[in-house]
Design a protein around this motif. Sequence first.
Motif, PDB file in Angstrom:
ATOM      1  N   MET A 319       0.817  -1.219   0.000  1.00  0.00           N
ATOM      2  CA  MET A 319       0.000   0.000   0.000  1.00  0.00           C
ATOM      3  C   MET A 319       0.849   1.268   0.000  1.00  0.00           C
ATOM      4  O   MET A 319       0.353   2.338   0.319  1.00  0.00           O
ATOM      5  N   ASN A 320       2.117   1.161  -0.323  1.00  0.00           N
ATOM      6  CA  ASN A 320       2.953   2.358  -0.377  1.00  0.00           C
ATOM      7  C   ASN A 320       2.514   3.213  -1.563  1.00  0.00           C
ATOM      8  O   ASN A 320       2.516   2.765  -2.708  1.00  0.00           O
ATOM      9  N   GLY A 321       2.140   4.433  -1.283  1.00  0.00           N
ATOM     10  CA  GLY A 321       1.611   5.305  -2.317  1.00  0.00           C
ATOM     11  C   GLY A 321       0.139   5.100  -2.584  1.00  0.00           C
ATOM     12  O   GLY A 321      -0.450   5.811  -3.396  1.00  0.00           O
ATOM     13  N   GLN A 322      -0.477   4.123  -1.933  1.00  0.00           N
ATOM     14  CA  GLN A 322      -1.900   3.830  -2.116  1.00  0.00           C
ATOM     15  C   GLN A 322      -2.636   3.830  -0.782  1.00  0.00           C
ATOM     16  O   GLN A 322      -3.672   3.192  -0.631  1.00  0.00           O
ATOM     17  N   LEU A 323      -2.090   4.543   0.185  1.00  0.00           N
ATOM     18  CA  LEU A 323      -2.670   4.541   1.529  1.00  0.00           C
ATOM     19  C   LEU A 323      -4.064   5.155   1.544  1.00  0.00           C
ATOM     20  O   LEU A 323      -4.914   4.777   2.350  1.00  0.00           O
ATOM     21  N   LEU A 330     -12.596   5.593   6.108  1.00  0.00           N
ATOM     22  CA  LEU A 330     -11.812   6.279   7.138  1.00  0.00           C
ATOM     23  C   LEU A 330     -11.003   7.428   6.542  1.00  0.00           C
ATOM     24  O   LEU A 330     -10.889   8.501   7.155  1.00  0.00           O
ATOM     25  N   SER A 331     -10.439   7.220   5.370  1.00  0.00           N
ATOM     26  CA  SER A 331      -9.686   8.298   4.711  1.00  0.00           C
ATOM     27  C   SER A 331     -10.592   9.476   4.386  1.00  0.00           C
ATOM     28  O   SER A 331     -10.208  10.638   4.563  1.00  0.00           O
ATOM     29  N   ALA A 332     -11.813   9.194   3.919  1.00  0.00           N
ATOM     30  CA  ALA A 332     -12.751  10.267   3.589  1.00  0.00           C
ATOM     31  C   ALA A 332     -13.125  11.070   4.832  1.00  0.00           C
ATOM     32  O   ALA A 332     -13.139  12.311   4.810  1.00  0.00           O
ATOM     33  N   VAL A 366      -5.811   3.801   9.653  1.00  0.00           N
ATOM     34  CA  VAL A 366      -5.323   3.921   8.273  1.00  0.00           C
ATOM     35  C   VAL A 366      -3.858   3.527   8.163  1.00  0.00           C
ATOM     36  O   VAL A 366      -3.458   2.750   7.299  1.00  0.00           O
ATOM     37  N   PHE A 367      -3.001   4.092   9.033  1.00  0.00           N
ATOM     38  CA  PHE A 367      -1.587   3.751   8.867  1.00  0.00           C
ATOM     39  C   PHE A 367      -1.091   2.682   9.845  1.00  0.00           C
ATOM     40  O   PHE A 367       0.099   2.571  10.113  1.00  0.00           O
ATOM     41  N   LYS A 368      -2.009   1.885  10.357  1.00  0.00           N
ATOM     42  CA  LYS A 368      -1.614   0.731  11.156  1.00  0.00           C
ATOM     43  C   LYS A 368      -0.826  -0.246  10.275  1.00  0.00           C
ATOM     44  O   LYS A 368      -1.205  -0.519   9.130  1.00  0.00           O
ATOM     45  N   GLU A 486      -2.045  11.658  -2.541  1.00  0.00           N
ATOM     46  CA  GLU A 486      -2.089  10.293  -3.036  1.00  0.00           C
ATOM     47  C   GLU A 486      -3.374  10.028  -3.813  1.00  0.00           C
ATOM     48  O   GLU A 486      -3.359   9.394  -4.878  1.00  0.00           O
ATOM     49  N   GLY A 487      -4.494  10.504  -3.263  1.00  0.00           N
ATOM     50  CA  GLY A 487      -5.766  10.286  -3.945  1.00  0.00           C
ATOM     51  C   GLY A 487      -5.796  10.900  -5.329  1.00  0.00           C
ATOM     52  O   GLY A 487      -6.247  10.276  -6.302  1.00  0.00           O
TER      53      GLY A 487
END
Length: 829
Positions: A319-323, A330-332, A366-368, A486-487
């Motif tokens: 998920m590097n660059g696709q976090l 959760l990102s939203a 998200v970044f767990k 990223e998005g």
Amino acid sequence: MNFKFTRIIIILLCFVFFTVSTSGQTKSEGNVETDSPKVKTKGFMARMQDFAKKSARESIEDFKSDKVAMVQLEVINQIRLTTQDAKGYLKTITDTLALKRKLKKLREDYLIAAEGVLINRGTTQTYRNLASTKRVLNALTLDAKRSKSSLDITQKELASFHYRIDSLSTAPELFVFPKDSAQTMDYMRTLAAVAIDAAPVDSLLKSTNSKVQKLLYNYNIIISEFQNAVEQVEGFERQMANETVSRELPNIWQKQLHFRPFKDIVSFSLTKNMLTLKFYAVNNAGKLCLIIFLALCSYIYLNALRAIYVEKGLLTKEMNGQLAIRYPALSAVLIVLSLFQFLLLSPPFTLSFIIWIISCLCLTIVFKNFITPYWMKVWLLMVLFFVFASAGNLLLQASRPERWYMLTLSLIGAVAGIIILRQKRNVELREKWIAYSILFMVCVEGLSIILNIYGRFNLAKTLFLVGFQNVIIAILFLWVVRLINEGLLLAFEVYTVQDRKLFYVNFGKVGGKAPSLLYALLVLGWVLLLGHNFPLFEFLSKPVTEFMSAKRTLGNYSFSINGILLFFIVMTISVILSKIVSFFTSDDHLISSKGTNENSRGLGSWVLLLRISILSIGLFLAVAAAGIPMERITIIIGALGVGIGFGLQTLVNNLVSGLIIAFEKPVNVGDIVDIDGQGGTMKSIGFRSSVISTWDGGDLVMPNGDLLNSHLMNWTLSGNRKRLSMEIGIAYDTDLQKCREIIYQILEDEDRVLKNPKPAVNFELFGDNAIALKIQLWTRHLKDNNPTRNDLIIAIKDAFDQNGIKIPFSQHEVYLHQATNPKSLDREK
């Protein structure tokens, strides 16, 4: 028949009878004196004149009586209608009992708000308590003014009904009675019925008006109390801002002054914070709903983006660059809450704390397993510090236990920050600025310890919160910028058809690094959120806001800087939104995801109209928000018309051509076209020009006017099909029937060749070296023509070689003839 017309007829009949009798008497009495009839005539005429005058007086009296009767009827009907309207209004007016209960509730809420500031002040005031009290008082004032406004309207309506009934009831015509006793009795009965119906309503109007008047008086008193209380609180805030570094309490080791019991402080702080949150949520329900709606839209976008990556197999495990698409929901929520919390002007700390805690939970998930375990522990420790500091900040009155609590937590936080920085593990940080926020926390918490020890309680408490809050906000904002970038970068990678210039930034040039503008906005938001904790911030920002909102006059036009900024902001958002819509609504993935290109073409054909609609709506909203009079717009349009007449014909022609293309749809975004021998795919249709991606890889920019005037071949309108023709030469000694069967079998085995219409294999002519064979076929899609041609040539060549069929090539035979007499040749030389 009417009586006055009867009298007129009687007078005419008497006159005729008298004339006839007088003429007969004259003929029969020939020797009688001639003056006797004259005397009789004069007497009769005198009596007739008296009778006529009397009849005229009676007619006038009858006319007046009829007029009075008509007025009486009209007045009575008006009284009845007004009474009915009053009855209906009395049923719909605001319940005075409910308003009394509301008045009582306002007083109760006022006592809660005044606690610790105007009542039971304690040893010292705190900024958070003053801010909470002020917000509640302003909300109570606004609520009371709404009720007062409703009562004002009610009182005016009640007074209007009462005045109309009174004015109608005192009309002089009502007290004129008919001369006829029977009519008088009927009229008296009518008046009695009207009085029985109107009297209770009039009494109810009076009593209700009296109740409303008393309520208005009470509301006016309580509004004045609220406003006076707000002025007192503002005075306390001003004094606190001027004495920011002044001592408020003795040193922490000295004997404490009088404090309220800590349990009471916790109880009333919790009650007041909940009251503040309730009023703010009710008054800003629209903004909160807007934030929820934006979060939903962001989730839909990120989830759709994730689906595209899953479908194309581009999603990586690391998920590097696709976090941003790891957890779309959760990102939203994290992005929207962090960015659009600024829509909430001066929110209570309780609401801000809820927003930050939700954001922290989202970011943690998200970044767990994305960041290192060490920095994950540091993040959780900082969140824990922030929670404890916020809990202390929710206490609205000073106490000795709170001072020791602040001192202990500040000391632990400062030591923890020093240990983290001394570990020198910044290389593992995904965002390097986090280390600077931790260093800032150590400095601020150290200063808070010193101020707390020496009795500068309010400033120490503010710095105590700011130290931990700055780390949380910095980390949230840094990761929000990363997720946004990223998005957009992920979208940039998969949305390939539309013009990249329509994107907010050209990632193809700047790469994956976020633009500096986002970081500048991040720092500005960080300063604003931290600044709200200081009492001096409001007084420093107030002159700026007044300067921005002040009305200025230029000629006959009044404007404010806020209005101008709002105009440009709305227009900028409209332009960006129109570009984003154009970028995201026409692309390859829409075809693959929908399963048909017809839907995609239909969507792409409306992009230009959608952009025009967005810009038009944005323009009108910007004009309305800026307060620009519409007559100014007409002047601008008139000036634009003059400009069009002189030098903008070409531009207007292209703009109108763009609209024609959008409505008539001779060509759509994504269509395969051929214009004057130049083939390609329609990439975008703009206002002035359109972009065609040619087969050679270049982008052809063509004005819309030229596009309409050109000989345009649109292959997509015909179903993206084009007939493929191939010519082959066959040797003369070939079995032609067998050759045709071989070719038909090859065409039958090729899936890309349509079976309906059937392919055709025909012998054309006898050539110089071979028999010309022509193959005509249809492929499923225009893009399959070249690959199909290539594969068919290979298959036909292999099949001909296996079956001994020759494909002759053009050749010339040269015959050299040797001379029969060499001597003659020598002689010629």
